[in-house]
Motif scaffolding. Structure first.
Motif, PDB file in Angstrom:
ATOM      1  N   HIS A 194       0.790   8.982   2.997  1.00 49.06           N
ATOM      2  CA  HIS A 194       1.199   7.577   3.114  1.00 49.06           C
ATOM      3  C   HIS A 194       1.910   7.277   4.432  1.00 49.06           C
ATOM      4  O   HIS A 194       2.388   6.157   4.621  1.00 49.06           O
ATOM      5  N   LYS A 195       2.010   8.280   5.298  1.00 47.59           N
ATOM      6  CA  LYS A 195       2.655   8.087   6.606  1.00 47.59           C
ATOM      7  C   LYS A 195       4.049   7.458   6.461  1.00 47.59           C
ATOM      8  O   LYS A 195       4.411   6.530   7.179  1.00 47.59           O
TER       9      LYS A 195
ATOM     10  N   ASP B  69      12.573   5.613  -1.106  1.00 49.61           N
ATOM     11  CA  ASP B  69      13.752   5.326  -1.934  1.00 49.61           C
ATOM     12  C   ASP B  69      14.251   3.894  -1.736  1.00 49.61           C
ATOM     13  O   ASP B  69      14.634   3.224  -2.704  1.00 49.61           O
ATOM     14  N   VAL B  70      14.263   3.419  -0.499  1.00 48.60           N
ATOM     15  CA  VAL B  70      14.684   2.038  -0.225  1.00 48.60           C
ATOM     16  C   VAL B  70      13.732   1.063  -0.904  1.00 48.60           C
ATOM     17  O   VAL B  70      14.151   0.116  -1.581  1.00 48.60           O
ATOM     18  N   MET B  71      12.439   1.311  -0.757  1.00 45.95           N
ATOM     19  CA  MET B  71      11.462   0.417  -1.377  1.00 45.95           C
ATOM     20  C   MET B  71      11.549   0.476  -2.899  1.00 45.95           C
ATOM     21  O   MET B  71      11.410  -0.559  -3.577  1.00 45.95           O
ATOM     22  N   ALA B  72      11.820   1.652  -3.453  1.00 44.13           N
ATOM     23  CA  ALA B  72      11.962   1.780  -4.908  1.00 44.13           C
ATOM     24  C   ALA B  72      13.154   0.967  -5.399  1.00 44.13           C
ATOM     25  O   ALA B  72      13.064   0.257  -6.411  1.00 44.13           O
ATOM     26  N   ALA B  73      14.265   1.065  -4.691  1.00 40.93           N
ATOM     27  CA  ALA B  73      15.456   0.302  -5.083  1.00 40.93           C
ATOM     28  C   ALA B  73      15.169  -1.191  -5.020  1.00 40.93           C
ATOM     29  O   ALA B  73      15.520  -1.947  -5.929  1.00 40.93           O
TER      30      ALA B  73
ATOM     31  N   GLN C 210       2.304   3.647  -3.398  1.00 44.59           N
ATOM     32  CA  GLN C 210       3.097   4.864  -3.224  1.00 44.59           C
ATOM     33  C   GLN C 210       3.692   5.337  -4.548  1.00 44.59           C
ATOM     34  O   GLN C 210       3.715   6.544  -4.825  1.00 44.59           O
ATOM     35  N   ALA C 211       4.179   4.397  -5.347  1.00 43.96           N
ATOM     36  CA  ALA C 211       4.821   4.766  -6.614  1.00 43.96           C
ATOM     37  C   ALA C 211       3.816   5.409  -7.564  1.00 43.96           C
ATOM     38  O   ALA C 211       4.157   6.367  -8.270  1.00 43.96           O
ATOM     39  N   GLN C 212       2.598   4.908  -7.585  1.00 48.97           N
ATOM     40  CA  GLN C 212       1.574   5.508  -8.455  1.00 48.97           C
ATOM     41  C   GLN C 212       1.252   6.927  -8.000  1.00 48.97           C
ATOM     42  O   GLN C 212       1.137   7.838  -8.813  1.00 48.97           O
ATOM     43  N   ALA C 213       1.130   7.108  -6.690  1.00 44.72           N
ATOM     44  CA  ALA C 213       0.878   8.454  -6.153  1.00 44.72           C
ATOM     45  C   ALA C 213       2.049   9.374  -6.493  1.00 44.72           C
ATOM     46  O   ALA C 213       1.847  10.516  -6.939  1.00 44.72           O
TER      47      ALA C 213
ATOM     48  N   TRP D 266       1.937  12.824  -8.595  1.00 50.80           N
ATOM     49  CA  TRP D 266       2.379  14.112  -8.038  1.00 50.80           C
ATOM     50  C   TRP D 266       3.385  14.784  -8.965  1.00 50.80           C
ATOM     51  O   TRP D 266       3.290  15.981  -9.228  1.00 50.80           O
ATOM     52  N   ILE D 267       4.361  14.005  -9.432  1.00 43.41           N
ATOM     53  CA  ILE D 267       5.378  14.566 -10.333  1.00 43.41           C
ATOM     54  C   ILE D 267       4.724  15.054 -11.617  1.00 43.41           C
ATOM     55  O   ILE D 267       5.029  16.146 -12.114  1.00 43.41           O
TER      56      ILE D 267
END
Length: 154
Positions: A33-34, A41-45, A109-112, A116-117
């Motif tokens: 995702h470069k 983390d910022v985008m998740a928050a 990104q969150a789906q990826a 991964w987890i």
């Protein structure tokens, strides 16, 4: 072996495991995702606060300094993923909010990240995962209570 040594060994294994998973995530985010884990983390928050967060609130959520967030916010803003909004009545405050492009990028990104987890922890059953998560939350709650007690005692 003493109880203290057993607990120390547990702590070291937890730390090693978490660092290994974190390093794998950092590499996957960079390669696929470069981006970086702090940006993620910022985008998740921000994704959890659709109306946005003041910089100080975002720093608090992430438990980092405003300075750490500012550079990341600048780059995300330059890329059109985050917008800065003035706070009425407070000329110094800025609210950060994901743009439509930011929401779309974070969802990808969150789906990826979730995949991964899920793959990394595939040997853990859902029941074990829930039990481990509950136990770790109990540790966190006990630690938080102890910290508050010590702060109030001073």
């Amino acid at each position: 072996m003493t109880e203290a040594k057993d607990r120390l060994r547990l702590w070291l294994r937890l730390l090693k495991t978490v660092r290994g998973i974190e390093n794998d995530l950092r590499e996957k985010l960079r390669r696929e995702h470069k981006t970086t884990l702090p940006r993620f983390d910022v985008m998740a928050a921000l994704s959890r606060h659709p109306h946005g967060l003041k910089m100080s609130q975002l720093s608090g959520v992430l438990r980092v300094s405003n300075g750490n967030v500012t550079g990341i916010a600048d780059r995300l803003s330059d890329e059109g993923l985050v917008e800065r909004l003035a706070v009425p009545g407070d000329r110094r405050a800025i609210v950060l909010r994901l743009t439509e492009a930011g929401v779309a990028e974070f969802e990808t990104q969150a789906q990826a990240h979730e995949n991964w987890i899920n793959e990394m922890l595939s040997s853990v059953s859902p029941e074990e995962a829930r039990a481990m998560a509950a136990r770790l939350q109990a540790f966190a709650n006990a630690s938080e209570t102890t910290t508050k007690d010590k702060t109030h005692a001073q």
